[in-house]
Each structure stands twice: as C-alpha cells, then as structure tokens.
Design a protein around this motif. Structure first.
Motif, short mmCIF file in Angstrom:
data_model
loop_
_atom_site.label_atom_id
_atom_site.label_comp_id
_atom_site.label_asym_id
_atom_site.label_seq_id
_atom_site.Cartn_x
_atom_site.Cartn_y
_atom_site.Cartn_z
N ARG A 1 9.24 -30.01 -7.15
CA ARG A 1 8.92 -29.98 -5.73
C ARG A 1 9.70 -31.09 -5.02
O ARG A 1 9.79 -32.22 -5.54
CB ARG A 1 7.42 -30.18 -5.52
CG ARG A 1 6.92 -29.89 -4.11
CD ARG A 1 5.40 -29.86 -4.05
NE ARG A 1 4.85 -28.72 -4.76
CZ ARG A 1 4.64 -27.52 -4.21
NH1 ARG A 1 4.93 -27.32 -2.93
NH2 ARG A 1 4.14 -26.54 -4.92
N TYR A 2 10.26 -30.75 -3.86
CA TYR A 2 11.10 -31.68 -3.10
C TYR A 2 10.47 -31.96 -1.74
O TYR A 2 9.73 -31.13 -1.20
CB TYR A 2 12.48 -31.07 -2.83
CG TYR A 2 13.30 -30.74 -4.05
CD1 TYR A 2 14.28 -31.61 -4.49
CD2 TYR A 2 13.11 -29.54 -4.74
CE1 TYR A 2 15.06 -31.31 -5.61
CE2 TYR A 2 13.88 -29.23 -5.85
CZ TYR A 2 14.85 -30.11 -6.29
OH TYR A 2 15.61 -29.80 -7.37
N ARG A 3 10.84 -33.12 -1.20
CA ARG A 3 10.58 -33.38 0.21
C ARG A 3 11.91 -33.53 0.93
O ARG A 3 12.81 -34.22 0.45
CB ARG A 3 9.74 -34.64 0.39
CG ARG A 3 8.29 -34.40 0.07
CD ARG A 3 7.42 -35.54 0.53
NE ARG A 3 6.02 -35.23 0.27
CZ ARG A 3 5.05 -36.11 0.34
NH1 ARG A 3 5.31 -37.37 0.68
NH2 ARG A 3 3.81 -35.76 0.10
N VAL B 1 9.39 -36.04 7.42
CA VAL B 1 9.34 -34.89 6.52
C VAL B 1 9.44 -33.62 7.35
O VAL B 1 8.65 -33.41 8.28
CB VAL B 1 8.01 -34.81 5.74
CG1 VAL B 1 8.05 -33.66 4.73
CG2 VAL B 1 7.72 -36.10 5.01
N GLU C 1 8.63 -29.22 2.57
CA GLU C 1 8.33 -29.48 1.16
C GLU C 1 8.60 -28.16 0.45
O GLU C 1 8.11 -27.11 0.88
CB GLU C 1 6.88 -29.94 1.00
CG GLU C 1 6.55 -30.36 -0.41
CD GLU C 1 5.54 -31.51 -0.48
OE1 GLU C 1 4.87 -31.79 0.54
OE2 GLU C 1 5.42 -32.12 -1.56
N HIS D 1 12.28 -36.20 -4.50
CA HIS D 1 11.22 -35.48 -5.21
C HIS D 1 9.92 -35.66 -4.42
O HIS D 1 9.79 -36.61 -3.63
CB HIS D 1 11.06 -36.03 -6.62
CG HIS D 1 10.57 -37.44 -6.63
ND1 HIS D 1 11.38 -38.51 -6.26
CD2 HIS D 1 9.36 -37.98 -6.89
CE1 HIS D 1 10.69 -39.62 -6.31
NE2 HIS D 1 9.46 -39.35 -6.70
N SER D 2 8.97 -34.76 -4.59
CA SER D 2 7.63 -35.00 -4.06
C SER D 2 6.91 -35.95 -4.99
O SER D 2 7.17 -35.94 -6.21
CB SER D 2 6.84 -33.69 -3.94
OG SER D 2 7.36 -32.88 -2.91
N HIS E 1 6.23 -35.44 -8.83
CA HIS E 1 7.05 -34.32 -9.28
C HIS E 1 8.45 -34.83 -9.60
O HIS E 1 9.37 -34.71 -8.79
CB HIS E 1 7.11 -33.22 -8.21
CG HIS E 1 5.78 -32.65 -7.85
ND1 HIS E 1 4.81 -33.37 -7.18
CD2 HIS E 1 5.26 -31.41 -8.06
CE1 HIS E 1 3.74 -32.60 -6.99
NE2 HIS E 1 3.98 -31.41 -7.51
#
Lengths: 262, 262
Positions: free
Chosen positions: A86-88, A95, A98, A244-245, A248
């Motif tokens: 999972r990415y931000r 932000v 996501e 990354h989130s 994650h």
C-alpha cells in the motif's frame, strides 16, 4: 501475528499480483524491511544530503538511479511501483491518494530512497532476550517529535522523531548493545530515561502510534525513527512524493544479519 | 616523525597564514584528518550517491552546503580554501596547478566533500599494539587499483583502490577488530592474503606509494583507500575539482574516538 516464512521474492510476487495488501509485520522473517520515499530528481540531492547528515533517523539502504524502479542493490527484479502492499501519494505535502499500485503516479524523474526500519533492531532485541511490550500487547510503538533538531540540508529540516519502548532496567545494557550492532536500522538508542530531556511532555500522549504500558522497573528507551525523514520531506512540500503506507513496508532480499556493523 | 601537539584549530591558523605547507602526518595527534574533494554542484549529486553506495572507500565525514567554505560539522570557523597546506587543482581531470591557497579557484557553486582517511585507523592499530612497517621505515603505504568494481553512480565509476600493510599473522585478528571499529575511516580490511584474488599481480610494484618490506610470517592486509573516490571523480573529467595534495590533509576538530562505531 501470522508468520509468512516464504522468501521475500515470492511474497513480493503475491503483493504485485494484488493477493497481499495488508501490513508486512511477520512477512519474510529474517529479512530486512524498508521505508520508501520517492522524490523528484530536483529534490533528491537535498534529501540524500539530509540522510547523510542525519544517519540515525535516516539509515539509507538503497538509492535508485533516476527513473529506475528496480532497487538492484537490495532486491534485484523487484518493481518499486507495485511490490509494496500500500502506498501514499503526496502532492505539495498533502495526501491525495492511498493505493496498492503506484504505477500511474510514477515519473521518469523520480529517485527512490529505501531506508532501514525498526523491524530489524526489534528482531535483534528479541533475539537478545529483550521482550517488547507493544508486540506482547499487539500494539504499535509510541512515537513523538522531539526537541532534537536534525541537521538541515537544503530544503529539508525538522526535529528528530523517536519511537519509545519500555525496557526493564535490568535489560537496558543488553538493549543498547543489541540495537547498536545495526546502524542500518537506527542503531543504538538516542536517549534513555527522562522524556522531558528531549522535549517529550507526556508519555501517555504519543504524537503517532499507541501509548505503551509500563511495568514496574521499566525505563523508557528512545530510538531514532524513520518517520523523521518523511516528516521533514513533507514539511518542505515537494510537488510529488510517494511513500509506503505506515506498516506496509518494502521487503528486501537481504537478511537482517547483513545490516550488522562489522 | 615530528609531533605537533597543539589543537587542530591553532595548527589550521598557521596553515592559513602560510607558516605550514608540508604533509600533515604527526600534526594534531588524536584528531581526525580528512581528504578533500570539491566539485561543482552539477556533479555533486552523483558524487554524493557514489559515496553512499561505496561507503568503505568513501567514508563521508562532511558535505558542505553549496558555496559554503566552512565545514560546520567537523571544524567550525575553518575555511576550506586556505586551511589545507597544499591543494591540487584539476580541470577536466588534469592537474593544472598545485597551490597553498585555493581561494582564486573556488567558485560559488562548489560543494566540498570531506572523507575519512587511514590516519585514524592506523592510530587505532598502533593503540592496539599492531606495528606498522611503513611507519617504522618512514615510507608511504603501498596502493593498488583492484579488480573489485565500485557500484557506479551517474557519471562516477571505477575499481576500488586499496592500501596494503604487512601484518604479522599472530596480529591479524587484532588488526581486523581494531580497524573495524572505525567505519568512518575505511573500517575493517576488505581482503586478507592472496593479492591475486583482488587483481593485484605484484606486491613489489604498487600503483601508488612505496613497496613494503615483509618480515617472515607477515600477511598482506588490504584496506579500502580514499584514492578510490578521487580516481573515480577524475576519470569522469569534471570541469573543476579541487583536492588536497597527497599527504596534505585537512585537520578537523573531532577526536579520532568520535569515529568509533557504537
């Protein structure tokens, strides 16, 4: 937590295929997991210098060539656009998305920075017989922005962020020596004891994560935290930043032991 | 060799005033001496990345802000244009001048890199009781370009250069542990024993420096060398590069002990 004993390469393939999108704690035990911060080339020099000047919170494991999506030094064959669960996506420090696939946001001028994370030294602490309360209790660690200034570099500046773990007094020395062996994963504590000495007012009110339960004889121990570079980068409002989130992480192919200082 | 016990700050003042222009061995004992490589901003990102990717030959101690001549992290108040006894000025990879004052060559877009040097780990070896033949014999160490490739970064690439010291077999382990404590000064050896294994054909014919005399039972021990980044930088023919002259190092204010790994 569930343990996935497969090699990181196999797990990354599952992540890329969309079969895994959760937190990475317990995945590929024994291998280094990393924070991601991808920035445009125009900001990359200042960020690289910021990391060089602040190695404790910003332990660089890998810096890709401009535009490259494969971190050849730590995970040959991986693709940083798809192999993180999972990415931000940040634009100008905010932000905007996501996502489980950052491909459509990636640009040819991005440089990806992979930084060591606390999982490695927590593994070293556990191996050394130092129990960790937040793992026992299934919580996140507690994190604060301190009064300790980072050394600025170009557009990047800010205070050091630390994580805190309660450690029994009898195990303090062991906690120091076990984590000090891993400078590539934040290394030794930056402070032991009095929170006020580093600008932390209330141990019950972390800036990020969960408050920790202290048992009698526990001492608060503070380590430099990978939130530091992310917070410093966002404060400078880069036009685009992909991370990354939280929780994650990127799974590398290098064993934790390779980060040990000689 | 003559020992000048004064603090580095006082010795730098004498250098700046033109009273000292020789090699710096024996000056300010106990304090870190550094290699200088100053490059235009356009080449600085690639050079910084080259050092990050090759930390053993390129242990960064300080990177100045663009245009700054004061290395605030390791020697507040110093001026990198005047406080080194002797400089070499390169244009497109060719020496065009050797001078005791680099002021007229300095530009506002230069970034100065200071890198750890072997004096620190040689001090650690001597403290640990490991005698060094080249010091006993008043010679320079022997250096070679090896077959070990550095990890390239942008315009910079090349083989690792190593220095070699004959060490009695009974002291090999001590030589490893004593130098390994100082990753900021090349750290542990990168090779012990057979020269051919790293592409060195003849121990009597160094690429730089002086051949070393072996006593019975001595083993050749090879450490990464600060000539590596300079050779890599010159091979890329940057428009301007300012370095110290060999042996004429920059004296910092930080004690050798501060480079010890935790």
């Amino acid at each position: 937590m569930p343990i996935d004993q497969r090699r990181p390469r196999e797990i990354r393939a599952d992540i890329r295929a969309g079969h895994i999108s959760g937190v990475t704690a317990g995945l590929g035990p024994g291998y280094v997991q990393a924070n991601l911060a991808a920035l445009p080339r125009d900001q990359a020099y200042d960020f690289l210098l910021f990391c060089q000047r602040n190695p404790r919170p910003c332990p660089l494991l890998e810096v890709t060539d401009v535009g490259a999506v494969e971190p050849v030094g730590v995970a040959p064959g991986a693709d940083l656009r798809t192999d993180i669960p999972r990415y931000r996506i940040y634009r100008s420090g905010v932000v905007v998305d996501e996502t489980t696939d950052a491909t459509r946001y990636w640009r040819d001028d991005l440089v990806a920075f992979l930084l060591g994370c606390s999982f490695t030294f927590e593994w070293a602490l556990l191996e050394a017989g130092v129990q960790l309360r937040h793992i026992e209790q299934g919580r996140n660690v507690a994190m604060w922005r301190t009064s300790i200034p980072c050394r600025p570099a170009g557009i990047f500046h800010g205070q050091m962020v630390v994580s805190m773990r309660p450690i029994p007094a009898s195990l303090l020395a062991r906690a120091v020596t076990a984590s000090a062996r891993f400078p590539g994963a934040h290394g030794a504590p930056i402070h032991i004891g009095d929170p006020a000495a580093i600008g932390i007012r209330d141990l019950d009110q972390p800036d990020w994560g969960d408050a920790q339960e202290f048992k009698p004889g526990d001492v608060p121990v503070f380590w430099a935290c990978g939130v530091t570079p992310q917070a410093a980068a966002l404060a400078s409002k880069p036009p685009l930043m992909i991370t990354h989130s939280p929780g994650h992480m990127f799974l590398t192919d290098i064993p934790n032991s390779t980060l040990a200082a000689l």
